[in-house]
Design a protein around this motif. Sequence first.
Motif, PDB file in Angstrom:
ATOM      1  N   LEU A 197      -0.448  -8.838   7.074  1.00  0.00           N
ATOM      2  CA  LEU A 197      -0.103  -7.664   7.871  1.00  0.00           C
ATOM      3  C   LEU A 197       0.839  -8.038   9.007  1.00  0.00           C
ATOM      4  N   PRO A 248       5.923   1.696   9.046  1.00  0.00           N
ATOM      5  CA  PRO A 248       4.623   2.087   8.483  1.00  0.00           C
ATOM      6  C   PRO A 248       4.585   2.027   6.956  1.00  0.00           C
ATOM      7  N   LEU A 249       5.643   2.526   6.285  1.00  0.00           N
ATOM      8  CA  LEU A 249       5.657   2.485   4.827  1.00  0.00           C
ATOM      9  C   LEU A 249       5.714   1.059   4.306  1.00  0.00           C
ATOM     10  N   THR A 250       6.484   0.212   4.989  1.00  0.00           N
ATOM     11  CA  THR A 250       6.576  -1.185   4.575  1.00  0.00           C
ATOM     12  C   THR A 250       5.219  -1.872   4.679  1.00  0.00           C
ATOM     13  N   VAL A 251       4.505  -1.620   5.757  1.00  0.00           N
ATOM     14  CA  VAL A 251       3.176  -2.215   5.929  1.00  0.00           C
ATOM     15  C   VAL A 251       2.217  -1.687   4.872  1.00  0.00           C
ATOM     16  N   LEU A 252       2.235  -0.373   4.645  1.00  0.00           N
ATOM     17  CA  LEU A 252       1.319   0.227   3.671  1.00  0.00           C
ATOM     18  C   LEU A 252       1.548  -0.335   2.270  1.00  0.00           C
ATOM     19  N   PHE A 253       2.796  -0.274   1.797  1.00  0.00           N
ATOM     20  CA  PHE A 253       3.068  -0.722   0.433  1.00  0.00           C
ATOM     21  C   PHE A 253       2.992  -2.242   0.321  1.00  0.00           C
ATOM     22  N   LEU A 263       0.798  -4.128   1.914  1.00  0.00           N
ATOM     23  CA  LEU A 263      -0.626  -4.436   1.788  1.00  0.00           C
ATOM     24  C   LEU A 263      -1.159  -4.044   0.410  1.00  0.00           C
ATOM     25  N   LEU A 264      -0.686  -2.911  -0.124  1.00  0.00           N
ATOM     26  CA  LEU A 264      -1.090  -2.531  -1.480  1.00  0.00           C
ATOM     27  C   LEU A 264      -0.609  -3.570  -2.497  1.00  0.00           C
TER      28      LEU A 264
END
Length: 428
Positions: A129, A172-177, A179-180
């Motif tokens: 993260l 935010p999108l970079t962190v979300l995807f 981590l997925l």
Amino acid sequence: MSPTPVADRAVRRHGWGRAVAAVLAGLAAMLGVAALGLWAAGAAGLPDGAFARVVVATVVTAVGGSVELSGNAGVFAQTRAGLAVIPLSVTLVGALVIAEAFLRPLRHRAVTGAGEPARWAARIALLWLLALIGLALAARHTFAVDLRNGTLSDLTGLFGVAPTLGFTTDVPLTVLFGLLWLAEVLVLALLVSRAPPLSGRLLRFQRAARPAASAAVGLLLAYVALGAVAGVVTAATRGHAAQTFAVLLLGLPNLAWLALTLGLGATWHGRVDGPFGLPLPHVLDEVLRTPDVSTLNLRTLAEHDGRAWWLLVAAAVLVPAAAVLTAVRSPARTPAWRHALSFGAALAAAVLMICLVGRISAHYGLSVLGIGDLGGGLSGELLLRPELWPAVGLAALWGLAAGFLGGLLALPVRRRAGAGREGRTGTR
């Protein structure tokens, strides 16, 4: 068998250090491959020190992050640009390195409960993260566009237009995807690897799902290996070695897994217009370089080059081979219809993944007073998208047929293995 207290203390003592090493190793591998690939593609000559930022942006897109392009050319000009592509060579290298680092501390276990891998994954995820936030903040830059000579160059000089191109990330999108992506890598690593064995109900699920999942991953890696061999031969015999190695280092799985889906009978649609930094295979470029969106499948490829039918031959050999491997590794006395279901589901899931991550959408353009947007070297488009559900359905049918055949072909292998074990027992 439960882990010893000494082993538990060792894992706790070195857990964070090993987690840091795992994340740094994955990042170093991805940054290194991206840098080499972009250097081979000629990106080292980008102005204003943009190369390092482009390398970071490439890693961001490799883990599913969002990179947005923007341009500015003054009041008399218009710019347009967009990019949605995943450099799967970078993605694959990072996934393999992180998966290996994740599994290594668990391999000395006889049996592993769900808690230990979860805690170990949480350490890696927290550090990942932080790395994602750093990458997303670093992957942003703006640099001037060199128009060289021509009408647009004269017009921009006349009107004082100084075109620039910039890129930034959606944090935010970079962190979300991102981590997925990490979660998918770690779960798949636990599912595919023979170690560590899990306990309880997880062990039963792992034993049931592992053979087909492992064979599907092996099939994907086999296509990448064959593509790498073909790429090296092409570089050695046809010239343009730097550009060919750029393709290998940035987009080898993109092409190799596209070949797998085409061999299974899938259809894609796409278009190529204008120059792009990385070359497409000649036959692919011929099919896609049309005024309208083109249909890409075995038939249209074979119309330009009959050797395209070898993609069908490759699928007809490698897919059943993976199915036989699934059956051999499955629990004894598993019926052929269950092999068919498990391998059909695994192959369908693999093709679904390819169709989702293999899409490409890239376009750029610059016009001054309406001149230049449709021609010259200052506009272009690259588009590639699949017929998703027909491709997944074809993969499921191939998987069902190959899985059933694999179950039948594996029976003699099991009989010989069982006879060998009985012979050794009798000798003793």
